[in-house]
Design a protein around this motif. Structure first.
Motif, PDB file in Angstrom:
ATOM      1  N   ARG A   1      -7.290   5.299 -20.323  1.00  0.00           N
ATOM      2  CA  ARG A   1      -6.449   4.075 -19.327  1.00  0.00           C
ATOM      3  C   ARG A   1      -6.574   3.056 -20.051  1.00  0.00           C
ATOM      4  O   ARG A   1      -7.715   2.329 -20.125  1.00  0.00           O
ATOM      5  N   ALA A   2      -5.072   2.791 -18.988  1.00  0.00           N
ATOM      6  CA  ALA A   2      -5.803   0.957 -19.223  1.00  0.00           C
ATOM      7  C   ALA A   2      -6.520   0.714 -18.875  1.00  0.00           C
ATOM      8  O   ALA A   2      -7.701  -0.632 -19.271  1.00  0.00           O
ATOM      9  N   VAL A   3      -6.887   1.135 -17.463  1.00  0.00           N
ATOM     10  CA  VAL A   3      -8.832   0.036 -16.569  1.00  0.00           C
ATOM     11  C   VAL A   3      -9.249   0.769 -17.885  1.00  0.00           C
ATOM     12  O   VAL A   3     -10.204   0.045 -17.960  1.00  0.00           O
ATOM     13  N   ASP A   4      -9.376   1.719 -18.628  1.00  0.00           N
ATOM     14  CA  ASP A   4     -10.773   1.821 -19.191  1.00  0.00           C
ATOM     15  C   ASP A   4     -10.758   0.822 -20.311  1.00  0.00           C
ATOM     16  O   ASP A   4     -11.744   0.080 -21.087  1.00  0.00           O
TER      17      ASP A   4
ATOM     18  N   SER B   1      -7.840 -12.378 -19.696  1.00  0.00           N
ATOM     19  CA  SER B   1      -6.544 -11.831 -20.442  1.00  0.00           C
ATOM     20  C   SER B   1      -5.555 -10.443 -19.824  1.00  0.00           C
ATOM     21  O   SER B   1      -6.458  -9.819 -19.144  1.00  0.00           O
ATOM     22  N   SER B   2      -5.166 -10.691 -20.139  1.00  0.00           N
ATOM     23  CA  SER B   2      -3.688  -9.711 -19.476  1.00  0.00           C
ATOM     24  C   SER B   2      -3.930  -8.181 -20.616  1.00  0.00           C
ATOM     25  O   SER B   2      -4.371  -8.333 -21.751  1.00  0.00           O
ATOM     26  N   LEU B   3      -3.382  -7.578 -20.191  1.00  0.00           N
ATOM     27  CA  LEU B   3      -3.331  -5.759 -20.521  1.00  0.00           C
ATOM     28  C   LEU B   3      -2.831  -6.080 -22.049  1.00  0.00           C
ATOM     29  O   LEU B   3      -3.787  -5.592 -23.423  1.00  0.00           O
ATOM     30  N   ALA B   4      -2.098  -6.763 -22.182  1.00  0.00           N
ATOM     31  CA  ALA B   4      -1.638  -6.963 -23.941  1.00  0.00           C
ATOM     32  C   ALA B   4      -2.171  -7.519 -24.658  1.00  0.00           C
ATOM     33  O   ALA B   4      -2.906  -6.979 -26.200  1.00  0.00           O
ATOM     34  N   ASP B   5      -2.973  -8.317 -23.730  1.00  0.00           N
ATOM     35  CA  ASP B   5      -3.851  -9.356 -25.224  1.00  0.00           C
ATOM     36  C   ASP B   5      -5.182  -8.262 -25.524  1.00  0.00           C
ATOM     37  O   ASP B   5      -5.840  -8.070 -26.632  1.00  0.00           O
ATOM     38  N   VAL B   6      -6.042  -8.020 -24.515  1.00  0.00           N
ATOM     39  CA  VAL B   6      -6.882  -6.861 -24.403  1.00  0.00           C
ATOM     40  C   VAL B   6      -6.157  -5.647 -25.909  1.00  0.00           C
ATOM     41  O   VAL B   6      -7.038  -5.112 -26.540  1.00  0.00           O
ATOM     42  N   VAL B   7      -5.222  -4.854 -25.980  1.00  0.00           N
ATOM     43  CA  VAL B   7      -5.365  -4.462 -26.864  1.00  0.00           C
ATOM     44  C   VAL B   7      -4.692  -4.585 -27.911  1.00  0.00           C
ATOM     45  O   VAL B   7      -5.738  -4.265 -29.188  1.00  0.00           O
ATOM     46  N   GLU B   8      -4.217  -6.110 -27.857  1.00  0.00           N
ATOM     47  CA  GLU B   8      -3.848  -6.213 -29.042  1.00  0.00           C
ATOM     48  C   GLU B   8      -5.520  -7.066 -30.070  1.00  0.00           C
ATOM     49  O   GLU B   8      -6.002  -6.837 -30.818  1.00  0.00           O
ATOM     50  N   LEU B   9      -6.707  -7.242 -29.139  1.00  0.00           N
ATOM     51  CA  LEU B   9      -7.646  -7.571 -29.180  1.00  0.00           C
ATOM     52  C   LEU B   9      -8.434  -5.917 -29.849  1.00  0.00           C
ATOM     53  O   LEU B   9      -9.703  -6.568 -30.695  1.00  0.00           O
TER      54      LEU B   9
ATOM     55  N   ALA C   1       5.953  -4.143 -30.225  1.00  0.00           N
ATOM     56  CA  ALA C   1       5.534  -2.799 -29.740  1.00  0.00           C
ATOM     57  C   ALA C   1       4.793  -3.063 -28.186  1.00  0.00           C
ATOM     58  O   ALA C   1       3.697  -2.088 -28.179  1.00  0.00           O
ATOM     59  N   LYS C   2       3.621  -3.546 -28.140  1.00  0.00           N
ATOM     60  CA  LYS C   2       2.200  -4.292 -27.726  1.00  0.00           C
ATOM     61  C   LYS C   2       3.147  -3.376 -26.189  1.00  0.00           C
ATOM     62  O   LYS C   2       2.076  -3.304 -25.633  1.00  0.00           O
ATOM     63  N   ASP C   3       4.603  -3.717 -25.739  1.00  0.00           N
ATOM     64  CA  ASP C   3       4.533  -3.095 -24.345  1.00  0.00           C
ATOM     65  C   ASP C   3       4.314  -1.993 -24.094  1.00  0.00           C
ATOM     66  O   ASP C   3       4.491  -0.779 -23.263  1.00  0.00           O
TER      67      ASP C   3
ATOM     68  N   ASP D   1      -3.507   0.483 -11.199  1.00  0.00           N
ATOM     69  CA  ASP D   1      -3.871  -0.681 -11.847  1.00  0.00           C
ATOM     70  C   ASP D   1      -3.060  -1.804 -11.806  1.00  0.00           C
ATOM     71  O   ASP D   1      -1.880  -1.697 -11.869  1.00  0.00           O
ATOM     72  N   ASP D   2      -2.969  -2.997 -12.487  1.00  0.00           N
ATOM     73  CA  ASP D   2      -2.653  -3.742 -11.897  1.00  0.00           C
ATOM     74  C   ASP D   2      -1.876  -4.464 -13.257  1.00  0.00           C
ATOM     75  O   ASP D   2      -1.225  -6.025 -13.526  1.00  0.00           O
ATOM     76  N   ASP D   3      -0.629  -3.664 -13.727  1.00  0.00           N
ATOM     77  CA  ASP D   3       0.178  -4.358 -15.070  1.00  0.00           C
ATOM     78  C   ASP D   3       0.541  -5.198 -13.446  1.00  0.00           C
ATOM     79  O   ASP D   3       1.479  -4.713 -12.551  1.00  0.00           O
ATOM     80  N   ASP D   4       1.593  -6.220 -14.531  1.00  0.00           N
ATOM     81  CA  ASP D   4       2.263  -7.451 -14.058  1.00  0.00           C
ATOM     82  C   ASP D   4       4.359  -6.912 -14.555  1.00  0.00           C
ATOM     83  O   ASP D   4       4.460  -7.513 -14.341  1.00  0.00           O
TER      84      ASP D   4
END
Lengths: 244, 152
Positions: free
Chosen positions: A56-59, B19-27, B106-108, B121-124
Motif C-alpha cells: 500500500r501507499a503507506v507501506d 516527499s510526496s507519494l510521487a517522490d517516494v515512488v520515483e525514489l 505515469a507516477k500519478d 492515508d494522506d494523498d493529496d
C-alpha cells in the motif's frame, strides 16, 4: 512456500553492525524494528503484518521513512528494494549478510558519509512550444491551418512537436549535467515523458550537501523559465547500491 | 528528509519540504538491493506496480496532448480573437481534457494503483477521472504472495 509470518523479516536496509536504530513512530510496513547482525554488518528488519500483504501507499512511505531516519542520524545505509521479506532471522544472516558480506561492505564503504539527491528536470511546456513555433515554420503553419480540425491532422502536429522536443532533449540534458557540481557519482535514469529532460540521482559528500543545493538553485535560475528543476533529498543512496 | 537550508524557496528550484507519494515512488521503486528470488517470500504484486510506473505513454495519446497544447498556445499569444475561433479552441480543449487527465504522468497512476488497496492515508491528489479509477482496479487483485508475471 509455507512459512510462519510471525518469524519472517521485512528488510529495510543494511547498516554497519552496532548502528543505532532510528526512532520512527509508525512503520506500517513492519513493526518491531530491530537489527539482525553478522559479519560486522546488520540488517534493519521488522515483522511484516500477518493479516495483509504489503504494497500500500503507506507501506512505501514507511519504507522510505525508516531509511530517511537512518540517513538523518548519519548512519550509512544500503536500502533494500521495497518489499524484501525473508523467511526468518536465520535467512537474513545466511542468505543476505553472510552470503554477500564482501559486496555489502564495499557498497557501505562507498556510501559512508554520503547522501543522495534526486533531480528531475522538465520543460516548461509553453515556453518550449513557443520556441518551437518560432524556429519551425512547418509546425507553425500546420498549427494555424485547418488540418488540425481532423484527428489525423492533430496527430501529425503532435508527432512533429514531440519529435522536435526529442531532438532538443539531449542538448538540454547535457547542459544541466555539465552544470552539476560536488557530485561524487551520478546515475541517470530513464525519462518517462516527452517533457522530462533529465532524471538523475547524484551522490554527494555530506559536507558538500549545502554547496550542492546552493548550486542547484543557481542552475535552476540559469535555466529559468525554459526548464523546471525539482530536487529531492538528501535521501538514502537508493540508486547507488548493488551495482558493483 | 530534513535539511538545514533556508534558500529552498528561491522560487526557481522546486524543493519540496517533504516527499510526496510521487517522490517516494520515483525514489524507491525499482531501486535498492534485490534479494534472490529463491530466498524471498511474499512479493505482493510489487513488480506489477513497477511496470506501471515505467509505462511508456502510448504515443497517440502523447501526440494528441502536444497537439492540443500547441493549438492552445494562441489563446494567450494574441489578445482579441473572434468568437468563432474562441469556441473552437475551447471545444477542443474540453474534448482532450479528459485524455490529458489520464496521461498526465505515469507516477500519478502508480499513486492510484497503490491507493487501490488502501484508503486511510494522506494523498493529496483529488483530480481523479473514472478511467484512472478503473485502472487502479487492475492493481488491486495482487494477493497470493506470488510475484506477477511481467506483462507487457
Amino acid at each position: 512456500m509455507t512459512t510462519s509470518v510471525a518469524a519472517s523479516c521485512y528488510v529495510f536496509g543494511v547498516v554497519p553492525a552496532g548502528a543505532r536504530l532510528p526512532e520512527v513512530d509508525e512503520t506500517a510496513v513492519a513493526e518491531g524494528l530491530r537489527l539482525v547482525e553478522a559479519e560486522g554488518l546488520a540488517a534493519v528488519v521488522g515483522t511484516p503484518p500477518a493479516d495483509r500483504a504489503v504494497g500500500r501507499a503507506v507501506d512505501l512511505l514507511a519504507h522510505d521513512r525508516v531509511l530517511a531516519a537512518l540517513v538523518a542520524a548519519g548512519t550509512p545505509v544500503l536500502p533494500m528494494r521495497f518489499g524484501a521479506v525473508l523467511r526468518d532471522e536465520a535467512a537474513v544472516i545466511d542468505d543476505l549478510l553472510t552470503a554477500r558480506a564482501g559486496t555489502l561492505r564495499a557498497d557501505l564503504d562507498r556510501v559512508t558519509g554520503r547522501v543522495q539527491f534526486t533531480l528531475t528536470v522538465r520543460y516548461e511546456q509553453d515556453v518550449v512550444l513557443r520556441e518551437l513555433l518560432a524556429s519551425r515554420p512547418d509546425i507553425a503553419r500546420l498549427r494555424g491551418s485547418g488540418a488540425t480540425h481532423s484527428l489525423d491532422g492533430r496527430l501529425r502536429l503532435g508527432e512533429l512537436v514531440v519529435q522536435a522536443i526529442d531532438r532538443m532533449r539531449p542538448t538540454d540534458a547535457q547542459a544541466v549535467m555539465d552544470d552539476l557540481r560536488d557530485a561524487v557519482d551520478i546515475r541517470r535514469n530513464k525519462t518517462t515523458s516527452p517533457e522530462e529532460v533529465l532524471s538523475a540521482a547524484v551522490l554527494v559528500d555530506e559536507g558538500d550537501a549545502d554547496a550542492f543545493e546552493q548550486n542547484m538553485v543557481d542552475v535552476a535560475r540559469r535555466h529559468h523559465p525554459r526548464l523546471r528543476i525539482r530536487l529531492v533529498g538528501p535521501s538514502a543512496p537508493y540508486d547507488f547500491v548493488g551495482t558493483g | 528528509m530534513t535539511s538545514a537550508v533556508d534558500k529552498r524557496d528561491s522560487g526557481y528550484l522546486d524543493r519540496p519540504r517533504s516527499s510526496s507519494l510521487a517522490d517516494v515512488v520515483e525514489l524507491i521503486l525499482d531501486k535498492g538491493l534485490v534479494i534472490d528470488a529463491y530466498v524471498r517470500i511474499s512479493l505482493v504484486g510489487i513488480e506489477l506496480v513497477t511496470i506501471d510506473a515505467r509505462i511508456v505513454i502510448a504515443s497517440v495519446d502523447t501526440y494528441l496532448r502536444f497537439a492540443e497544447a500547441t493549438n492552445r498556445l494562441d489563446l494567450y499569444e494574441h489578445g482579441g480573437k473572434d468568437l468563432g475561433e474562441m469556441t473552437e479552441s475551447l471545444a477542443k480543449g474540453g474534448a482532450s481534457g479528459k485524455t490529458s487527465g489520464v496521461i498526465d504522468g505515469a507516477k500519478d497512476k502508480v499513486g492510484e494503483l497503490l491507493h487501490g488497496s488502501d484508503d486511510d492515508d494522506d494523498d493529496d491528489d483529488d483530480d481523479e477521472s473514472s478511467s484512472r479509477r478503473s485502472r487502479s482496479g487492475n492493481g488491486r487483485s495482487s494477493g497470493n504472495g506470488r510475484p506477477r508475471s511481467r506483462a507487457r
